[in-house]
Design a protein around this motif. Structure first.
Motif, PDB file in Angstrom:
ATOM      1  N   LEU A 331       0.846  -1.185   0.000  1.00  0.00           N
ATOM      2  CA  LEU A 331       0.000   0.000   0.000  1.00  0.00           C
ATOM      3  C   LEU A 331       0.887   1.243   0.000  1.00  0.00           C
ATOM      4  O   LEU A 331       1.841   1.319   0.782  1.00  0.00           O
ATOM      5  CB  LEU A 331      -0.886   0.035   1.253  1.00  0.00           C
ATOM      6  CG  LEU A 331      -1.827  -1.148   1.479  1.00  0.00           C
ATOM      7  CD1 LEU A 331      -2.504  -1.022   2.841  1.00  0.00           C
ATOM      8  CD2 LEU A 331      -2.867  -1.232   0.371  1.00  0.00           C
ATOM      9  N   THR A 333       1.339   4.373   1.379  1.00  0.00           N
ATOM     10  CA  THR A 333       0.754   5.066   2.532  1.00  0.00           C
ATOM     11  C   THR A 333       0.807   6.584   2.407  1.00  0.00           C
ATOM     12  O   THR A 333       0.235   7.292   3.232  1.00  0.00           O
ATOM     13  CB  THR A 333       1.436   4.637   3.845  1.00  0.00           C
ATOM     14  OG1 THR A 333       2.826   4.979   3.801  1.00  0.00           O
ATOM     15  CG2 THR A 333       1.288   3.139   4.073  1.00  0.00           C
ATOM     16  N   PHE A 338      -4.890   5.688   1.868  1.00  0.00           N
ATOM     17  CA  PHE A 338      -4.274   4.696   2.737  1.00  0.00           C
ATOM     18  C   PHE A 338      -3.540   5.295   3.930  1.00  0.00           C
ATOM     19  O   PHE A 338      -2.908   4.571   4.698  1.00  0.00           O
ATOM     20  CB  PHE A 338      -3.294   3.834   1.930  1.00  0.00           C
ATOM     21  CG  PHE A 338      -3.887   3.211   0.706  1.00  0.00           C
ATOM     22  CD1 PHE A 338      -5.088   2.517   0.778  1.00  0.00           C
ATOM     23  CD2 PHE A 338      -3.252   3.314  -0.525  1.00  0.00           C
ATOM     24  CE1 PHE A 338      -5.641   1.929  -0.354  1.00  0.00           C
ATOM     25  CE2 PHE A 338      -3.792   2.739  -1.658  1.00  0.00           C
ATOM     26  CZ  PHE A 338      -5.003   2.043  -1.576  1.00  0.00           C
ATOM     27  N   ARG A 344      -6.659   1.131   6.405  1.00  0.00           N
ATOM     28  CA  ARG A 344      -5.788  -0.029   6.153  1.00  0.00           C
ATOM     29  C   ARG A 344      -6.307  -1.254   6.889  1.00  0.00           C
ATOM     30  O   ARG A 344      -6.277  -2.382   6.356  1.00  0.00           O
ATOM     31  CB  ARG A 344      -4.345   0.294   6.560  1.00  0.00           C
ATOM     32  CG  ARG A 344      -3.749   1.484   5.802  1.00  0.00           C
ATOM     33  CD  ARG A 344      -2.236   1.539   5.956  1.00  0.00           C
ATOM     34  NE  ARG A 344      -1.777   1.722   7.317  1.00  0.00           N
ATOM     35  CZ  ARG A 344      -1.514   2.889   7.883  1.00  0.00           C
ATOM     36  NH1 ARG A 344      -1.712   4.015   7.182  1.00  0.00           N
ATOM     37  NH2 ARG A 344      -1.067   2.972   9.120  1.00  0.00           N
ATOM     38  N   GLN A 345      -6.794  -1.064   8.104  1.00  0.00           N
ATOM     39  CA  GLN A 345      -7.389  -2.177   8.847  1.00  0.00           C
ATOM     40  C   GLN A 345      -8.651  -2.679   8.148  1.00  0.00           C
ATOM     41  O   GLN A 345      -8.873  -3.888   8.047  1.00  0.00           O
ATOM     42  CB  GLN A 345      -7.712  -1.737  10.273  1.00  0.00           C
ATOM     43  CG  GLN A 345      -6.490  -1.463  11.134  1.00  0.00           C
ATOM     44  CD  GLN A 345      -6.853  -0.854  12.477  1.00  0.00           C
ATOM     45  OE1 GLN A 345      -7.952  -0.337  12.670  1.00  0.00           O
ATOM     46  NE2 GLN A 345      -5.914  -0.902  13.421  1.00  0.00           N
ATOM     47  N   THR A 348      -8.007  -4.874   5.261  1.00  0.00           N
ATOM     48  CA  THR A 348      -7.563  -6.206   5.668  1.00  0.00           C
ATOM     49  C   THR A 348      -8.747  -7.050   6.137  1.00  0.00           C
ATOM     50  O   THR A 348      -8.916  -8.200   5.708  1.00  0.00           O
ATOM     51  CB  THR A 348      -6.513  -6.106   6.783  1.00  0.00           C
ATOM     52  OG1 THR A 348      -5.493  -5.179   6.400  1.00  0.00           O
ATOM     53  CG2 THR A 348      -5.879  -7.457   7.051  1.00  0.00           C
ATOM     54  N   MET A 470      -1.656   0.286  -5.082  1.00  0.00           N
ATOM     55  CA  MET A 470      -1.656  -1.038  -4.468  1.00  0.00           C
ATOM     56  C   MET A 470      -1.021  -2.029  -5.446  1.00  0.00           C
ATOM     57  O   MET A 470      -1.237  -1.945  -6.654  1.00  0.00           O
ATOM     58  CB  MET A 470      -3.087  -1.477  -4.119  1.00  0.00           C
ATOM     59  CG  MET A 470      -3.194  -2.883  -3.546  1.00  0.00           C
ATOM     60  SD  MET A 470      -4.921  -3.442  -3.290  1.00  0.00           S
ATOM     61  CE  MET A 470      -5.354  -2.542  -1.799  1.00  0.00           C
ATOM     62  N   TYR A 499       5.994   4.094   4.334  1.00  0.00           N
ATOM     63  CA  TYR A 499       5.403   4.052   5.679  1.00  0.00           C
ATOM     64  C   TYR A 499       6.374   4.666   6.677  1.00  0.00           C
ATOM     65  O   TYR A 499       7.594   4.464   6.600  1.00  0.00           O
ATOM     66  CB  TYR A 499       5.105   2.598   6.060  1.00  0.00           C
ATOM     67  CG  TYR A 499       4.704   2.397   7.489  1.00  0.00           C
ATOM     68  CD1 TYR A 499       3.472   2.851   7.962  1.00  0.00           C
ATOM     69  CD2 TYR A 499       5.552   1.730   8.375  1.00  0.00           C
ATOM     70  CE1 TYR A 499       3.106   2.657   9.284  1.00  0.00           C
ATOM     71  CE2 TYR A 499       5.182   1.525   9.694  1.00  0.00           C
ATOM     72  CZ  TYR A 499       3.962   1.998  10.143  1.00  0.00           C
ATOM     73  OH  TYR A 499       3.597   1.794  11.454  1.00  0.00           O
ATOM     74  N   MET A 535      -0.839  -2.031  10.059  1.00  0.00           N
ATOM     75  CA  MET A 535      -1.096  -2.565   8.728  1.00  0.00           C
ATOM     76  C   MET A 535      -0.516  -1.696   7.595  1.00  0.00           C
ATOM     77  O   MET A 535      -1.228  -1.270   6.692  1.00  0.00           O
ATOM     78  CB  MET A 535      -2.599  -2.761   8.499  1.00  0.00           C
ATOM     79  CG  MET A 535      -3.139  -4.053   9.034  1.00  0.00           C
ATOM     80  SD  MET A 535      -2.473  -5.471   8.129  1.00  0.00           S
ATOM     81  CE  MET A 535      -2.334  -6.676   9.450  1.00  0.00           C
ATOM     82  N   ILE A 538      -0.559  -5.409   3.764  1.00  0.00           N
ATOM     83  CA  ILE A 538      -1.531  -6.440   4.123  1.00  0.00           C
ATOM     84  C   ILE A 538      -0.891  -7.797   3.905  1.00  0.00           C
ATOM     85  O   ILE A 538      -0.678  -8.217   2.753  1.00  0.00           O
ATOM     86  CB  ILE A 538      -2.808  -6.318   3.275  1.00  0.00           C
ATOM     87  CG1 ILE A 538      -3.464  -4.956   3.464  1.00  0.00           C
ATOM     88  CG2 ILE A 538      -3.798  -7.430   3.646  1.00  0.00           C
ATOM     89  CD1 ILE A 538      -4.687  -4.731   2.589  1.00  0.00           C
TER      90      ILE A 538
END
Length: 574
Positions: A331, A333, A338, A344-345, A348, A470, A499, A535, A538
């Motif tokens: 992802l 971020t 995102f 993000r959770q 998932t 993604m 991230y 996350m 994922i």
């Protein structure tokens, strides 16, 4: 430190071999006629399924008396300098041509090879002694100068590779050298022709794995025109590799075929097979190529269908073991879609990962909730969130994140529709199953999921450049240590989703500097629990690898922790 990531050129079937840490879990080999009983991914077992009727071996293979043919997914053009490559299959080719200072035990732990080593009492200095008479394939002798040159190349500010992260080396003076403030690397001292001393700024739990497992470049060959701050003269030789390994590249057609001859000067003894041909296959053709004896060895997707088909062929041996790696959804971020952890959770919880894994691998994979293989000594799910498929919870999290469903059923926020563009590598079994399931799952969440098909190389390049929303990739390790600071630490060389989290950064630093195994395991638990909450990627699965080998070839016995290329030099043809 140094890792082999992103990176299966099967674009996601992650055939790179598993490497286990030096921490108590050893590999064992089991022979079985019924693989159904040997699929426990929590153990590092190798299941061997033996050929049942070797008389079925096609005559074309019998007539190939001095040549072994390996089926690999096409490596990138060029990129045949270690650690400049960007996928596992280029890495395999470099392993055939270059050697490291150390060898690997079957459990992935370093052991003396070209060199022996000692460690100072404070754990900061490693002294390597190269054996006399170690020669490159052009006949020149390896020296301590080559070791220093190799690390200078990898730490040079103009080094363009992604597989060596200078921020986690801790070699003394690395930062001043990496930023161009000095022209020499203070922490590496050449003592004499065969002796090199490497000093760290601080203790590093991964140091010996990296130092002993870095492939060495000849300074005489690669470094003739090298100047600190400019590695262009080194990179210019990426299509003309020359190393101390068991094999010499004689010719190649990038993306089609790579032809190797045995290195008569190889320090462990001349290989028993004279020639190796590495032939391009795909995930759609490798099984058929093996059955018709167009190739002698390949690493197909470990699925129930493929296992059954290869057993029926009669003359093929199979080795099946857990992967020291995993499949993930990347992802970006930095994208506003995102950047919110709740989104993000939700992505998932809202993805039926169990269904995806079963569709591709059957029983040969399992869902994981942290980006760490189950076989790792550091794996611990205590208190870790279990993201079991739950569309209701996913919808609730998206509501809380401010993404509201419109009259068309698609969520919007700040006037922007929730539409995910997914980079889909074509001709890939995982992506083929993932895309329709993800499209259906995310539609239920009010998300428009758009797949953009393209060749794997494009997916890889776009992901590495951060030009994606993604994508799917396989992650694998080039050493047996579970450190992943380069993937999850802010500005890590393999942190392609950009991230950033200060707590994660601190935990990455702490695990690198914690030498006690039990204490380090607790740090890893805290780290992966945090990553499971956050996350940034994922996790999709940990799966089994399978090596399928013609019964006419003996001596290739890869474990979960040691690449099959390490066995080529002692392989034989019956």
């Amino acid at each position: 430190m140094k890792r082999k990531t992103l990176v299966s050129a099967l674009a996601a079937v992650m055939s790179a071999s598993v490497l286990l840490t030096a921490c108590g879990q050893s590999s064992s080999t089991t022979t079985s006629s019924d693989n159904e009983k040997k699929t426990d991914l929590t153990k590092a077992n190798v299941t061997v399924i033996k050929a049942e009727d070797t008389n079925k071996l096609p005559s074309v293979a019998k007539n190939r008396k001095d040549t072994m043919v390996i089926g690999m997914v096409a490596p990138d053009s060029g990129n045949l300098i270690p650690y400049l490559t960007s996928n596992s299959y280029n890495y395999y080719l470099t392993e055939m041509m270059f050697d490291c200072l150390g060898n690997l035990n079957d459990d992935g732990t370093p052991t003396p090879g070209i060199a022996t080593w000692t460690t100072s009492s404070d754990g900061l200095t490693y002294t390597f002694k190269i054996k006399n008479g170690i020669k490159y394939s052009n006949g020149t002798e390896m020296t301590a100068d080559d070791v220093k040159f190799t690390f200078m190349y990898l730490l040079d500010p103009s080094y363009k590779g992604k597989m060596f992260d200078p921020t986690t080396t801790y070699i003394k003076g690395w930062e001043d050298f990496n930023k161009g403030k000095t022209k020499d690397l203070e922490g590496i001292q050449v003592i004499d022709k065969n002796t090199v001393k490497i000093t760290l700024e601080q203790k590093n739990a991964t140091a010996i794995y990296t130092l002993a497992h870095t492939m060495i470049l000849s300074k005489d060959y690669y470094g003739k025109n090298y100047k600190p701050g400019d590695v262009s003269s080194v990179d210019a030789l990426q299509n003309s590799p020359m190393g101390s390994g068991a094999w010499i590249l004689k010719s190649k057609k990038d993306g089609q075929e790579y032809d190797f001859d045995a290195n008569e000067n190889y320090w462990q003894g001349k290989p028993k097979i004279k020639h190796i041909i590495v032939k391009n296959v795909t995930d759609d053709t490798n099984i058929q190529e093996l059955k018709t004896a167009g190739i002698d060895l390949t690493d197909p997707t470990c699925s129930e269908e493929n296992v059954s088909e290869l057993k029926d062929a009669g003359f093929i041996n199979m080795r099946i073991s857990p992967t020291w790696g995993y499949g993930i959804i990347n992802l970006n971020t930095t994208n506003p879609m995102f950047s919110d952890v709740k989104v993000r959770q939700a992505l998932t919880y809202g993805l039926d990962r169990t269904n995806i894994d079963k569709a591709v691998f059957g029983k040969y994979a399992q869902v994981i909730n942290t980006p760490l293989p189950v076989v790792s000594w550091a794996y611990d799910t205590t208190g870790v969130t279990n993201y079991k498929y739950d569309p209701d919870k996913a919808n609730k999290l998206l509501d809380e994140a401010g993404w509201k469903k419109g009259s068309d059923g698609i969520r919007t926020k700040d006037g922007k529709k929730f539409e995910i563009h997914f980079l889909q590598s074509t001709g890939n079994s995982v992506n083929d199953k993932f895309v329709p399931i993800a499209k259906e799952n995310y539609k239920k969440l009010g998300i428009n999921f758009v797949a953009e098909p393209m060749e794997f190389k494009q997916v890889l390049n776009k992901t590495m450049a951060g030009d994606f929303e993604m994508s799917f990739m396989g992650q694998s390790f080039s050493t047996a240590d579970p450190d992943q600071a380069s993937t999850f630490k802010t500005n890590g060389t393999q942190n392609y989703g950009k991230y950033s989290n200060k707590d994660v950064d601190a935990l990455c630093d702490k695990e690198l500097t914690t030498l006690d195994k039990n204490s380090r395991k607790q740090v890893f638990h805290d780290l992966y629990k945090k990553l499971a909450d956050e996350m940034p990627v994922i996790p999709l699965y940990e799966r089994n690898d399978m090596y399928a080998i013609s019964s006419r070839i003996t001596g290739i016995e890869p474990t979960p922790f040691k690449d099959y290329t390490n066995y080529f030099w002692k392989a034989e043809i019956k």
